[in-house]
Design an enzyme around this catalytic site. Structure first.
Site, PDB file in Angstrom:
ATOM      1  N   CYS A 145      -1.867   9.358   2.613  1.00  0.00           N
ATOM      2  CA  CYS A 145      -1.584   9.164   1.318  1.00  0.00           C
ATOM      3  C   CYS A 145      -2.656   8.900   0.309  1.00  0.00           C
ATOM      4  O   CYS A 145      -2.346   9.036  -1.098  1.00  0.00           O
ATOM      5  CB  CYS A 145      -1.503   7.338   1.410  1.00  0.00           C
ATOM      6  SG  CYS A 145      -2.693   6.324   2.122  1.00  0.00           S
ATOM      7  N   GLU A 151       0.788  -1.304   0.178  1.00  0.00           N
ATOM      8  CA  GLU A 151       0.039   0.137   0.117  1.00  0.00           C
ATOM      9  C   GLU A 151       0.751   1.334  -0.040  1.00  0.00           C
ATOM     10  O   GLU A 151       1.464   1.534   1.023  1.00  0.00           O
ATOM     11  CB  GLU A 151      -1.051   0.071   1.144  1.00  0.00           C
ATOM     12  CG  GLU A 151      -1.843  -1.355   1.343  1.00  0.00           C
ATOM     13  CD  GLU A 151      -2.932  -1.195   0.148  1.00  0.00           C
ATOM     14  OE1 GLU A 151      -2.939  -0.249  -0.453  1.00  0.00           O
ATOM     15  OE2 GLU A 151      -3.457  -2.326  -0.267  1.00  0.00           O
TER      16      GLU A 151
END
Length: 460
Positions: A245, A211
């Site tokens: 993010c 990720e």
């Protein structure tokens, strides 16, 4: 330390082989226990993250614990269904037979968490792995030292180490962990470190979920609701001081509404602090001086149209808007990961789309518009992990939507069923009886058999 890690991994392998983690009742009991512990230790968790970031209780609960509790509740409710055998067709060549798929846990897993949301980005993949029936070694980020310590305290004091254990440490510890054989590695962090993790895992052929991140664009088309767009964009961008993010990284706005949008963004920022205050409870600090200095270097003062206040001593950067930004500017060359929002304008949507496509595939993309053909054009032409239309960030709160990147922004996904799939192997079984059978596959072969096979497949 290396011997300790090897012994820990060996213990987890041995415990997994007892088959105890495969029992659904055991998994549910552990998830309920974790939920109870998080409730008991909430005050300690709030104090720890406040010490690391200056993050308030409200924002910690909103952006971290809500998601953790929701994921635990999801698995407690759905784990029986997720773990069930799934019947599938056996096809014409296996008649009569039964076919089914059995979800099974992978084994001993390593979860490496990230610093920006230290609770949810460590605990959600860890508890998902537990829900799938694995054992877990969790390595939280060492940058927020207080949150790392409290996570270790909660887990290591209440779970047997052969089942669920936290290993604290820096780069050396992570390197040692990565040198050992695991059945699955789950990493959240930068693309640079993701490559290192991927390389280390390849030596053991360990499956990996990465990720990562990237420059997540926002498209604001001329039919957008300016006020709502500004409100939702500002919230998504400056939550956690931009250290998210999937935060909107930069805006592509139709030049016809650029001035209107800029003014609306400024208006939406009125509730945010313009300078550091020790009493400020709802705007967090930059994680460390290294990241502060990197962010400061991205700000071009002559292009700042709002904010731009820097306080290095307190690791504070006020919410900052930059206008007149060009694709070649420094702020456009890397993921910002901080409270700086560049605004670029376009004459035609095609030029904006082409600029995005020239870069790496982003983790997220946001579109503010009601124009369905143009929305579909962006969705079709740009590859990205996930996103939202007329909102920011909120897609990751839906555990029915897989969350993950594509290309440089990540490999694999999680949240809800997608997470269960990530930490499971799906074992395919064909179960045939010993009675009636179509003898096409057995010798002797003949042209007549070949003719019948072709007929079955519709082949001339």
């Amino acid at each position: 330390m290396n011997n300790d890690i090897q012994q820990l991994i060996s213990q987890q392998h041995q415990f997994f082989y007892t088959n105890q983690t495969k029992e659904i009742s055991f998994r549910i009991a552990q998830l309920k226990k974790l939920k109870q512990l998080l409730e008991e230790y909430q005050k300690a968790m709030y104090d720890a993250i406040q010490a690391d970031f200056g993050k308030s209780e409200f924002e910690t609960f909103l952006s971290e614990l809500v998601l953790v509790y929701d994921e635990i509740n999801y698995f407690i409710k759905h784990i029986h269904k997720l773990s069930r055998r799934k019947k599938v067709s056996s096809g014409i060549f296996n008649f009569p037979a039964r076919s089914y798929i059995i979800p099974e846990p992978l084994g001993t897993t390593l979860v490496i968490g990230a610093w920006n949301y230290p609770y949810q980005l460590s605990l959600i993949p860890a508890l998902t792995s537990l829900a799938a029936g694995n054992t877990v070694i969790l390595k939280p980020s060492e940058l927020p030292t207080h949150t790392s310590a409290v996570i270790a305290h909660i887990i290591n004091d209440n779970f047997p180490e052969e089942y669920f254990h936290v290993v604290e440490g820096g780069i050396e510890t992570t390197t040692q962990l990565l040198s050992e054989p695991f059945d699955k590695i789950f990493f959240t962090g930068s693309t640079t470190v993701g490559r290192i993790v991927y390389t280390a895992a390849a030596k053991h052929l360990t499956p990996v979920t990465l990720e990562l991140g990237g420059k997540s664009p926002v498209f604001v088309l001329k039919d957008a609701n300016i006020k709502k767009t500004a409100q939702r964009l500002i919230w998504g961008k400056f939550l956690n001081a931009g250290q998210t993010c999937v935060a909107p990284d930069y805006i592509w706005v139709d030049q016809a509404i650029e001035l209107q949008l800029t003014e609306a963004l400024k208006e939406a920022l009125q509730h945010y602090p313009s300078h550091y205050m020790s009493t400020c409870q709802n705007y967090v600090q930059i994680i460390n001086l290294k990241n502060f200095d990197r962010l400061a270097s991205l700000i071009e003062p002559e292009k700042v149209c709002y904010g731009g206040v820097l306080d290095r001593e307190n690791r504070f950067i006020s919410p900052t808007l930059m206008r007149g930004v060009l694709p070649t500017d420094k702020v456009m060359q890397e993921e910002i990961f901080g409270p700086i929002l560049p605004i670029l304008s376009f004459k035609t949507l095609n030029e904006a789309i082409e600029m995005v496509k020239q870069g790496d595939k982003p983790l997220a993309c946001y579109i503010y518009s009601e124009d369905k053909p143009l929305i579909n054009k962006i969705l079709t032409e740009i590859s990205f992990g996930g996103g939202a239309i007329n909102d920011s960030l909120m897609h990751l709160t839906n555990n029915h939507l897989p969350f993950g990147g594509v290309g440089n922004s990540g490999i694999g996904s999680y949240h809800g069923k997608a997470g269960f799939d990530t930490f499971s192997h799906y074992k395919s079984i064909l179960h045939k009886g010993i009675g009636f059978e179509i003898p096409f596959r057995y010798m002797p072969y003949s042209l007549e058999k070949l003719k019948w096979l072709k007929r079955l497949l519709g082949v001339k």
